[in-house]
Design a protein around this motif. Structure first.
Motif, PDB file in Angstrom:
ATOM      1  N   CYS A   1       0.907  -1.060   0.022  1.00 30.13           N
ATOM      2  CA  CYS A   1      -0.079   0.103   0.059  1.00 30.13           C
ATOM      3  C   CYS A   1       0.949   1.006   0.099  1.00 30.13           C
ATOM      4  O   CYS A   1       1.753   1.256   0.835  1.00 30.13           O
ATOM      5  N   ASN A   2       0.780   1.917  -1.030  1.00 27.60           N
ATOM      6  CA  ASN A   2       1.602   3.458  -0.993  1.00 27.60           C
ATOM      7  C   ASN A   2       0.485   4.509  -0.731  1.00 27.60           C
ATOM      8  O   ASN A   2      -0.262   4.920  -1.383  1.00 27.60           O
ATOM      9  N   ALA A   3       0.899   5.182   0.578  1.00 25.20           N
ATOM     10  CA  ALA A   3      -0.124   6.259   0.925  1.00 25.20           C
ATOM     11  C   ALA A   3       0.298   7.525   0.423  1.00 25.20           C
ATOM     12  O   ALA A   3       0.846   8.420   1.147  1.00 25.20           O
ATOM     13  N   ARG A   4       0.553   7.582  -1.152  1.00 23.80           N
ATOM     14  CA  ARG A   4       0.971   8.703  -1.742  1.00 23.80           C
ATOM     15  C   ARG A   4       0.799   8.648  -3.258  1.00 23.80           C
ATOM     16  O   ARG A   4       0.127   7.716  -3.597  1.00 23.80           O
ATOM     17  N   THR A   5       1.097   9.592  -4.065  1.00 26.82           N
ATOM     18  CA  THR A   5       0.862   9.556  -5.332  1.00 26.82           C
ATOM     19  C   THR A   5       2.096   8.395  -5.799  1.00 26.82           C
ATOM     20  O   THR A   5       2.905   8.447  -5.446  1.00 26.82           O
ATOM     21  N   THR A   6       1.466   7.772  -6.987  1.00 28.85           N
ATOM     22  CA  THR A   6       2.476   6.695  -7.646  1.00 28.85           C
ATOM     23  C   THR A   6       2.637   6.948  -9.135  1.00 28.85           C
ATOM     24  O   THR A   6       1.905   7.716  -9.691  1.00 28.85           O
ATOM     25  N   MET A   7       3.566   6.363  -9.644  1.00 27.90           N
ATOM     26  CA  MET A   7       3.677   6.340 -11.086  1.00 27.90           C
ATOM     27  C   MET A   7       2.252   5.954 -11.814  1.00 27.90           C
ATOM     28  O   MET A   7       2.120   6.290 -13.150  1.00 27.90           O
ATOM     29  N   SER A   8       1.716   5.047 -11.125  1.00 25.82           N
ATOM     30  CA  SER A   8       0.396   4.392 -11.710  1.00 25.82           C
ATOM     31  C   SER A   8      -0.718   5.566 -12.111  1.00 25.82           C
ATOM     32  O   SER A   8      -1.306   5.729 -12.925  1.00 25.82           O
ATOM     33  N   HIS A   9      -0.724   6.411 -10.896  1.00 29.53           N
ATOM     34  CA  HIS A   9      -1.503   7.760 -11.141  1.00 29.53           C
ATOM     35  C   HIS A   9      -1.026   8.482 -12.418  1.00 29.53           C
ATOM     36  O   HIS A   9      -2.125   8.861 -13.315  1.00 29.53           O
ATOM     37  N   ILE A  10       0.065   8.695 -12.637  1.00 32.33           N
ATOM     38  CA  ILE A  10       0.638   9.534 -13.788  1.00 32.33           C
ATOM     39  C   ILE A  10       0.288   8.651 -15.005  1.00 32.33           C
ATOM     40  O   ILE A  10      -0.319   9.305 -16.006  1.00 32.33           O
ATOM     41  N   ALA A  11       0.840   7.180 -15.040  1.00 26.45           N
ATOM     42  CA  ALA A  11       0.362   6.466 -16.165  1.00 26.45           C
ATOM     43  C   ALA A  11      -1.267   6.608 -16.661  1.00 26.45           C
ATOM     44  O   ALA A  11      -1.393   6.929 -17.931  1.00 26.45           O
ATOM     45  N   LEU A  12      -2.210   6.622 -15.636  1.00 24.49           N
ATOM     46  CA  LEU A  12      -3.420   6.396 -16.042  1.00 24.49           C
ATOM     47  C   LEU A  12      -4.191   7.779 -16.374  1.00 24.49           C
ATOM     48  O   LEU A  12      -4.669   7.907 -17.274  1.00 24.49           O
ATOM     49  N   ALA A  13      -3.339   8.760 -15.773  1.00 28.57           N
ATOM     50  CA  ALA A  13      -3.869  10.383 -16.318  1.00 28.57           C
ATOM     51  C   ALA A  13      -3.012  10.714 -17.790  1.00 28.57           C
ATOM     52  O   ALA A  13      -3.885  11.204 -18.532  1.00 28.57           O
ATOM     53  N   ALA A  14      -2.023   9.900 -18.075  1.00 27.51           N
ATOM     54  CA  ALA A  14      -1.414  10.098 -19.390  1.00 27.51           C
ATOM     55  C   ALA A  14      -2.057   9.363 -20.418  1.00 27.51           C
ATOM     56  O   ALA A  14      -2.376   9.807 -21.536  1.00 27.51           O
ATOM     57  N   LYS A  15      -2.769   8.228 -20.099  1.00 31.82           N
ATOM     58  CA  LYS A  15      -3.653   7.454 -20.893  1.00 31.82           C
ATOM     59  C   LYS A  15      -5.059   8.280 -21.174  1.00 31.82           C
ATOM     60  O   LYS A  15      -5.462   8.189 -22.303  1.00 31.82           O
ATOM     61  N   ARG A  16      -5.335   8.939 -20.166  1.00 28.57           N
ATOM     62  CA  ARG A  16      -6.495   9.633 -20.634  1.00 28.57           C
ATOM     63  C   ARG A  16      -6.064  10.656 -21.607  1.00 28.57           C
ATOM     64  O   ARG A  16      -7.011  11.433 -22.375  1.00 28.57           O
ATOM     65  N   ARG A  17      -5.082  11.430 -21.509  1.00 28.46           N
ATOM     66  CA  ARG A  17      -4.622  12.633 -22.215  1.00 28.46           C
ATOM     67  C   ARG A  17      -4.233  11.956 -23.773  1.00 28.46           C
ATOM     68  O   ARG A  17      -4.355  12.781 -24.643  1.00 28.46           O
ATOM     69  N   VAL A  18      -3.561  10.873 -23.598  1.00 32.37           N
ATOM     70  CA  VAL A  18      -3.186  10.367 -25.029  1.00 32.37           C
ATOM     71  C   VAL A  18      -3.687   8.977 -25.115  1.00 32.37           C
ATOM     72  O   VAL A  18      -3.144   7.953 -24.806  1.00 32.37           O
ATOM     73  N   PRO A  19      -4.896   8.779 -25.562  1.00 32.30           N
ATOM     74  CA  PRO A  19      -5.575   7.433 -25.426  1.00 32.30           C
ATOM     75  C   PRO A  19      -4.818   6.428 -26.298  1.00 32.30           C
ATOM     76  O   PRO A  19      -5.080   5.203 -25.834  1.00 32.30           O
ATOM     77  N   ASN A  20      -3.968   6.462 -27.126  1.00 34.70           N
ATOM     78  CA  ASN A  20      -3.366   5.406 -27.745  1.00 34.70           C
ATOM     79  C   ASN A  20      -1.868   5.041 -27.095  1.00 34.70           C
ATOM     80  O   ASN A  20      -1.103   4.639 -27.920  1.00 34.70           O
ATOM     81  N   ALA A  21      -1.678   5.663 -25.969  1.00 39.06           N
ATOM     82  CA  ALA A  21      -0.442   5.131 -25.298  1.00 39.06           C
ATOM     83  C   ALA A  21      -0.683   3.682 -24.791  1.00 39.06           C
ATOM     84  O   ALA A  21      -1.524   3.293 -24.321  1.00 39.06           O
ATOM     85  N   SER A  22       0.390   3.059 -25.051  1.00 44.10           N
ATOM     86  CA  SER A  22       0.651   1.395 -24.800  1.00 44.10           C
ATOM     87  C   SER A  22       1.538   1.414 -23.421  1.00 44.10           C
ATOM     88  O   SER A  22       1.119   0.300 -22.955  1.00 44.10           O
ATOM     89  N   ARG A  23       2.337   2.119 -23.268  1.00 41.01           N
ATOM     90  CA  ARG A  23       3.314   1.981 -22.064  1.00 41.01           C
ATOM     91  C   ARG A  23       3.811   3.337 -21.550  1.00 41.01           C
ATOM     92  O   ARG A  23       3.897   4.470 -22.425  1.00 41.01           O
ATOM     93  N   PHE A  24       3.714   3.388 -20.338  1.00 43.10           N
ATOM     94  CA  PHE A  24       4.428   4.525 -19.608  1.00 43.10           C
ATOM     95  C   PHE A  24       5.711   4.373 -19.083  1.00 43.10           C
ATOM     96  O   PHE A  24       5.851   3.016 -18.248  1.00 43.10           O
ATOM     97  N   LEU A  25       6.754   4.643 -19.379  1.00 50.74           N
ATOM     98  CA  LEU A  25       8.320   4.424 -18.976  1.00 50.74           C
ATOM     99  C   LEU A  25       9.099   5.752 -18.356  1.00 50.74           C
ATOM    100  O   LEU A  25       8.752   6.725 -18.854  1.00 50.74           O
ATOM    101  N   VAL A  26       9.952   5.182 -17.679  1.00 49.93           N
ATOM    102  CA  VAL A  26      10.802   6.406 -17.183  1.00 49.93           C
ATOM    103  C   VAL A  26      12.418   5.987 -17.890  1.00 49.93           C
ATOM    104  O   VAL A  26      12.672   4.558 -17.263  1.00 49.93           O
TER     105      VAL A  26
END
Length: 720
Positions: free
Chosen positions: A650-675
């Motif tokens: 359990c991560n009691a904070r923002t995570t990279m998954s939050h960023i990934a899901l938000a990015a998918k909403r902005r760019v619907p054809n995103a297949s992977r989020f990477l650093v």
């Protein structure tokens, strides 16, 4: 002659009962009416015209007695004493040959009054409600409504729907597939009263039953409610909109059908209606917008223009509801939904925030103040800070150098979560990056501002500065405090995590697991600060554990599982926002998030995703994750182990998954989020940041994937 004598005797009996019954206690009143109704039953079913008059008189007495015994205790005594059985028997006797009602108006009135009496008793709840159900009232409703005969029978269908709604209230009864009959009444309603109570039945039938929502959607219930709400303003419209809110809840397919049925016209008309109706319209908006916001709705073909107009309608509805004292919870739900997803929330903020402040100050009930406060919080602009590595600060240590580099290189990353009017504490995006994002579909007007409000470096226009400055809500990546401790995950596990305070504890935990044990530092994150050990600890394992115990006092030990698949579930500001799949590299370090196709998953795992099994399993294991972990923005890492869902972290904070899901909403054809290291940036990557050493990117080309609520079969049963 005998029939006439029987009818005459019955008339005398009923007359006497009417005079005497008002002096009796509720249980005796119910018993007498049951006895009288039993005597009437055969006469009425034999089509005795005089008996119909007596049946009408008894039904009137039933209705008046049901109203007289209006406390929960009295209603229960009356219903259990025989009142409920008498009313059901009256309905059955009068509806034995329903097609011939128009030959006997008295039978029609008797049936209507009997249903009304049952509705009043069911509304009392508790034992009275149970007695009505036990008497067979639900079957009477279904029998009558399944034989629809048009407008002449409207009074009967009105009271039957009123009874049905009261039976369903709070999930106490489920009509199942028979709920389609309520939609038929709504579709054919020619007056406001009939539509109101048909909507009442639909509303209560849908509230606790996702299966009923699906059944009703197939019967054109959405279109019926929209049509009726357009025709009948005021209270009937409010009932229709509340029914529609629960009918479309949890399904994009149903939300789309509501928008295509021109629900926006009804919502617009509600801006000129009563405060209660405006509040119902806002509740409806909260369901139609869904968890992904109006920006997500705008992706749907054919409804983008209507989706964009919801923010303007919401502002007008909020003004009507707040100034007139509409239902605070419904008002808050609509405002929060639109504020959370609006591509540009600034006009909504300007229109609604002053009204909310006044309403909060004048609210007398704590629950109303809390609901309106949540709406105000959702509207307030955020100041986003990418302070990754806060776990070290929570432990009282300096942030490691690698985390300091990430803080600098990915400082712009929260723009993906931010909205216009928000501020990201970072340098502005370079012109070349902004141009590439715009080419990928990210409009510049949807971007936040960049700067540091604490230093007066806000890159905002003067008019925005005047309205926003002073109201910024801090939204850091993480708050460096006790909530980041790894040992807090034990509340979500089934006893397989051991919190170790000594080397002996560590050794004992390791010996308990034949397949290996994962040791985690108390303030670890993203796979860093974890170590996999065998049953017998090596010297290096002991040294590592000793250092962790010296630094933090405790560490956690958990079994090593062979995972079939791993997923992350995320909440943002207290709202569930979706599922994605982490990309984990040996020895367990996070690398990115999978947002596209699930071809690499086993068939049964795909079915888990499609049927929302993972979300519902987690809901059963971890009630109210944001509330129990202490952070409204948080995430859970879960894995599938031999078909079972198991919480991992359990991560009691923002995570990279939050960023990934938000990015998918902005760019619907995103297949992977990477650093990635910047040297690994390739032409097929869409950069999200301007880092010197590291850069966050999207790989494009796949608009599928386990994105929240995108499937056609997505009637979610999640309860948090």
């Amino acid at each position: 002659m005998a029939a006439r004598n029987n009818a005459y005797s019955m008339e005398k009996l009923v007359s006497g009962v009417r005079r005497a019954i008002i002096t009796l206690p509720p249980d005796e009143s119910g018993a007498i009416l049951a006895a009288v109704q039993a005597a009437l039953y055969k006469l009425v079913t034999r089509e005795d015209v005089d008996a119909h008059m007596s049946a009408r008189d008894v039904a009137k007495v039933l209705r008046s007695e049901a109203k007289r015994h209006n406390s929960a205790k009295a209603a229960a005594a009356f219903a259990e004493g025989g009142g409920a059985a008498a009313a059901v028997a009256a309905v059955e006797s009068c509806t034995a040959r329903i097609a011939r009602f128009n030959e006997s108006p008295e039978r029609m009135k008797a049936t209507s009054d009997s249903f009304a009496a049952l509705a009043d008793l069911a509304a009392a709840g508790g034992a009275a409600h149970a007695a009505v159900v036990a008497a067979g009232a639900a079957a009477s409703v279904t029998d009558v409504l399944s034989t629809f005969h048009g407008g002449d029978f409207s009074p009967i269908y009105t009271q039957a729907c009123r009874l049905a709604g009261n039976l369903c209230f709070g999930g106490a009864h489920d009509f199942g597939d028979d709920a389609y009959t309520f939609a038929i009444v709504a579709m054919n309603a020619n007056d406001a009263t009939a539509f109101r109570w048909a909507a009442h039945a639909l509303w209560n039938a849908c509230t606790h039953s996702p299966d009923t929502r699906d059944v009703l959607h197939k019967t054109m219930a959405v279109q019926s409610l929209v049509k009726g709400a357009l025709r009948f303003p005021g209270t009937p419209r409010a009932y229709g909109l509340r029914a529609l809110a629960y009918l479309v809840l949890g399904s994009e397919r149903r939300r789309k059908s509501a928008l295509r049925a021109n629900v926006a016209l009804v919502l617009s008309d509600a801006t000129c209606d009563e405060p209660a109706t405006a509040a119902a319209a806002l509740l409806c908006i909260s369901s139609i917008v869904g968890p992904c916001g109006t920006a997500h709705l705008a992706r749907w073909p054919g409804v983008a223009d209507r989706a964009d107009g919801l923010a303007n309608i919401t502002a007008k509805l909020a003004a009507v509801a707040l100034e007139g004292g509409g239902d605070a919870a419904a008002v808050s739900a609509g405002i929060v939904a639109v504020a959370r997803g609006a591509r540009d929330p600034r006009p909504l903020r300007a229109a609604v925030m002053p009204l909310l402040r006044v309403a909060i100050e004048s609210a007398t009930r704590p629950r109303a103040r809390k609901a309106l406060g949540a709406a105000l919080h959702a509207l307030q602009p955020r100041r986003h800070l990418y302070n990754v590595g806060a776990e070290a600060e929570a432990a009282g240590r300096a942030v490691p150098k690698n985390m300091q580099i990430l803080r600098k290189d990915l400082a712009q990353l929260p723009w993906v979560l931010a909205r216009p009017g928000d501020v990201v504490v970072a340098p502005p995006l370079s012109e070349s990056l902004a141009a590439r994002l715009e080419a990928a579909g990210v409009a510049r007007e949807t971007l936040p501002s960049f700067g540091d409000a604490s230093l007066g470096q806000l890159a905002l226009p003067d008019d925005v500065l005047r309205t926003v400055l002073g109201y910024l809500v801090d939204a850091p990546w993480a708050v460096a405090d006790e909530r980041l401790r790894r040992s807090r995950v034990t509340r979500y596990r089934d006893g397989d995590v051991v919190v170790c305070a000594s080397l002996d504890d560590v050794a004992a935990a390791a010996r308990a697991n034949d397949e290996g044990t994962i040791l985690k530092a108390e303030y670890s994150s993203s796979g860093l600060g974890a170590r996999t050990v065998a049953r017998e600890l090596t010297e290096q394992d002991v040294a590592w554990a000793r250092n962790r115990l010296k630094a933090d006092g405790v560490l956690t030990a958990e079994p090593r599982y062979e995972l079939e698949a791993e997923f992350t579930l995320e909440w943002y500001d207290g709202f569930f926002c979706g599922v994605s799949r982490p990309i984990v590299l040996p020895p367990g370090r996070w690398h990115g998030q999978q947002l596209g196709a699930t071809d690499d998953l086993a068939t049964d795992v795909k079915e888990f995703l499609r049927d929302n099994v993972i979300e519902n399993d987690v809901a059963a294991l971890c009630d109210d994750v944001p509330g129990t972990c202490g952070s409204a923005t948080c995430g859970l890492d879960v894995g599938l182990v031999r078909g079972d869902t198991k919480v991992l972290e359990c991560n009691a904070r923002t995570t990279m998954s939050h960023i990934a899901l938000a990015a998918k909403r902005r760019v619907p054809n995103a297949s992977r989020f990477l650093v990635l290291p910047k040297r690994d940036l390739a032409p097929h990557h869409l950069p999200l940041t301007d880092g010197e050493h590291f850069v966050a990117v999207l790989e494009l080309g796949d608009d599928s994937g386990p994105f929240p609520f995108l499937d056609e079969n997505d009637d979610v049963v999640i309860r948090w």
